[in-house]
Design an enzyme around this catalytic site. Structure first.
Site, PDB file in Angstrom:
ATOM      1  N   PHE A  75      47.938  45.348  42.984  1.00  0.00           N
ATOM      2  CA  PHE A  75      48.078  43.880  43.061  1.00  0.00           C
ATOM      3  C   PHE A  75      49.241  43.586  43.960  1.00  0.00           C
ATOM      4  O   PHE A  75      50.525  43.790  43.766  1.00  0.00           O
ATOM      5  CB  PHE A  75      48.031  43.180  42.015  1.00  0.00           C
ATOM      6  CG  PHE A  75      48.140  41.758  41.957  1.00  0.00           C
ATOM      7  CD1 PHE A  75      47.009  40.835  42.014  1.00  0.00           C
ATOM      8  CD2 PHE A  75      49.482  41.185  42.123  1.00  0.00           C
ATOM      9  CE1 PHE A  75      47.367  39.640  42.423  1.00  0.00           C
ATOM     10  CE2 PHE A  75      49.723  39.732  42.504  1.00  0.00           C
ATOM     11  CZ  PHE A  75      48.629  38.936  42.542  1.00  0.00           C
ATOM     12  N   GLU A  76      48.969  42.537  44.837  1.00  0.00           N
ATOM     13  CA  GLU A  76      49.996  41.806  45.837  1.00  0.00           C
ATOM     14  C   GLU A  76      49.432  40.943  46.416  1.00  0.00           C
ATOM     15  O   GLU A  76      48.415  40.772  46.999  1.00  0.00           O
ATOM     16  CB  GLU A  76      50.465  42.944  46.906  1.00  0.00           C
ATOM     17  CG  GLU A  76      51.385  43.980  46.605  1.00  0.00           C
ATOM     18  CD  GLU A  76      51.805  44.940  47.743  1.00  0.00           C
ATOM     19  OE1 GLU A  76      50.981  45.023  48.651  1.00  0.00           O
ATOM     20  OE2 GLU A  76      52.774  45.502  47.485  1.00  0.00           O
ATOM     21  N   ILE A  77      50.229  39.748  46.265  1.00  0.00           N
ATOM     22  CA  ILE A  77      50.224  38.612  47.474  1.00  0.00           C
ATOM     23  C   ILE A  77      51.276  38.610  48.020  1.00  0.00           C
ATOM     24  O   ILE A  77      52.428  38.505  47.648  1.00  0.00           O
ATOM     25  CB  ILE A  77      49.689  37.336  46.696  1.00  0.00           C
ATOM     26  CG1 ILE A  77      48.295  37.457  45.942  1.00  0.00           C
ATOM     27  CG2 ILE A  77      49.607  36.182  47.623  1.00  0.00           C
ATOM     28  CD1 ILE A  77      47.855  36.188  45.081  1.00  0.00           C
TER      29      ILE A  77
END
Ligand SMILES: Nc1nc2c(ncn2[C@@H]2O[C@H](COP(=O)(O)OP(=O)(O)O)[C@@H](O)[C@H]2O)c(=O)[nH]1
Ligand SMILES: *[C@@H]1O[C@H](CO)[C@@H](O)[C@H](O)[C@H]1NC(C)=O
Ligand SMILES: [Mg+2]
Length: 431
Positions: A317-319
């Site tokens: 998960f990455e933003i």
């Protein structure tokens, strides 16, 4: 006479039967009223600002005709599903959704989802897509970029684009981003894989996993399609999103000057990164100009940079901000690592690579912990602490599974470093 009355009787019976059938059809098609909400404390009906209502997205109003329409649609759907995907089966057209009242094109960020996947990942990535759409993107319609070292097949494209409310892009990765650089001794790399296989290190014997990690570390953000965007949200197959996301995280990032974000953090498997910190030190010596004052070095190291404590943000998960990844600070870091060969001579993951770069080249305030994005990627869960929060956001995770405060998580350290107050009840979730 007898024949005449029996004919009348038959007519009457037919008529009666016909009326009964009609009555049955129409009464069974009357939509059931919604189950009345049981008012609970702190529970609010969300107003129309929350998102498009059924009417706005083109749903039929409840009424006598509704049953007929839905049953026709059901017939169409069953016909469609009984035909192979390759033929021109009748399909329900993709509804053109209007943006919800709160989201105008002006408010839309320069952002995209991004997924690296194989064709064989289709039936796992669709689960992730469905959850991202249901919990967030159906109200925002952000683009979605798919990247692959092989061409995507037509089934992959058809199924994913049907589920995604934004524009989809399918790109093949150039060979030089998914192969051994010429300075890599492939024989040495092969021996390492054999050793790691014997030690049963996860993915230790995999060539493709190493190409994947190197690609995610150094190349996904500079594919031509990605150059069109400023923000990205990485999504992997088989993830879960457990709560409604009631605002735009991209906009939150921009408004609050964030560049990178995470939901789960933990200690890396030491055997996969034996010399990663040595390379990091080379970078720090060569490029002191990239080390930012007020960075999060203390989260990575307990002795002012002498050694690495193996904490990293979990990068499935990455933003994040693509321009940060495309900056000289990040590129110089990646190039140092790539030259040192650890993507192949060890098994460096993109998670520690992104994490170390973020912790050194960003101010610690530029890294955000998205507490409200409840998430699962095997085997860890981020389930926000606090009963009321989970009720308000319609979460479906089990709070017992929350990894945040467990001993193997680095999130407690993150809170301590940033002097953030831990949510009420966190101590009950420690074990
Ligand atoms: N195109 C492509 N994608 C891959 C390959 N290996 C892994 N991926 C993708 O890379 C991401 C990470 O891989 P995954 O198997 O989930 O690794 P894990 O999360 O570390 O167990 C996922 O999005 C996968 O779909 C590969 O050989 N080719
Ligand atoms: C989006 O961001 C990219 C990268 O910063 C930029 O090149 C592009 O022009 C931007 N597009 C819009 C519509 O602002
Ligand atoms: Mg994965």
């Amino acid at each position: 006479m007898a024949a005449g009355s029996s004919r009348i009787l038959r007519y009457l019976l037919f008529a009666f039967f016909g009326v009964m059938v009609l009555y049955f059809i129409s009464s069974s098609s009357i939509p059931r009223p919604p189950i009345p909400a049981i008012p609970t404390e702190g529970f609010h009906w969300k107003g129309s600002t929350e998102g498009p209502t059924v009417d706005e997205v083109g749903g039929e109003k409840p009424g006598a005709l509704n049953g007929q329409i839905t049953s026709t649609a059901a017939v169409k759907a069953s016909v469609a599903s009984s035909q192979p995907l390759g033929t021109a089966a009748p399909m329900t057209p993709k509804p053109t959704l209007g943006l919800s009242p709160t989201v105008s094109t002006e408010g839309k960020m320069n952002a995209t989802f991004v997924t690296l996947a194989r064709n064989s990942d289709l039936w796992e990535i669709v689960k992730s897509i469905r959850q991202v759409e249901d919990r967030f993107n159906r109200n925002y319609h952000y683009d979605w970029v798919f990247l692959n070292d092989k061409p995507f097949d037509s089934t992959f494209k058809k199924v994913t684009s049907a589920l995604i409310s934004g524009t989809t892009h399918y790109e093949e990765i150039p060979e030089e981003h998914w192969s051994y650089p010429d300075f890599i001794d492939q024989e040495r790399a092969r021996k390492v894989r054999e050793e790691m296989a014997e030690k049963k290190i996860i993915y230790g014997d995999s060539v493709s996993y190493r190409h994947m990690c190197r690609f995610e570390s150094g190349f996904f953000f500079r594919q031509p399609i990605m150059n069109k965007f400023e923000w990205y949200w990485r999504v992997e197959p088989s993830i879960e999103l457990y709560c409604d996301i009631a605002y735009d995280p991209f906009k939150f990032m921009a408004d609050n000057k964030k560049k990178y974000s995470f939901v789960l953090s933990l200690y890396e498997y030491v055997e996969t990164i034996e010399t990663l910190w040595d390379s990091t030190k080379t970078y720090m010596q060569k490029h002191p100009e990239h080390l930012v004052k007020g960075n999060a070095m203390k989260w990575l190291s307990d002795d002012d940079g002498e050694s690495y404590n193996h904490c990293h943000f979990w990068s499935n998960f990455e933003i994040g901000n693509l321009n940060w990844l495309r900056s000289p600070a990040y590129i110089d870091f990646f190039e140092q690592l790539d030259k040192d060969g650890g993507f192949f001579y060890e098994r460096w993951g993109d998670a520690p690579v992104h994490s170390i770069a973020a912790a050194l080249t960003l101010k610690k305030e530029e890294i955000h912990f998205f507490n409200d994005i409840a998430y699962y990627h095997v085997p860890f869960t981020h389930c926000p602490t606090g009963d009321q929060f989970r009720l308000d956001h319609k979460c479906h995770c089990n709070p017992k599974d929350n990894f945040d405060w467990k001993g193997y998580s680095c999130t407690t350290r993150w809170f301590d470093l940033n002097k953030m107050a831990k949510p009420e009840g966190w101590e009950d979730e420690k074990n």
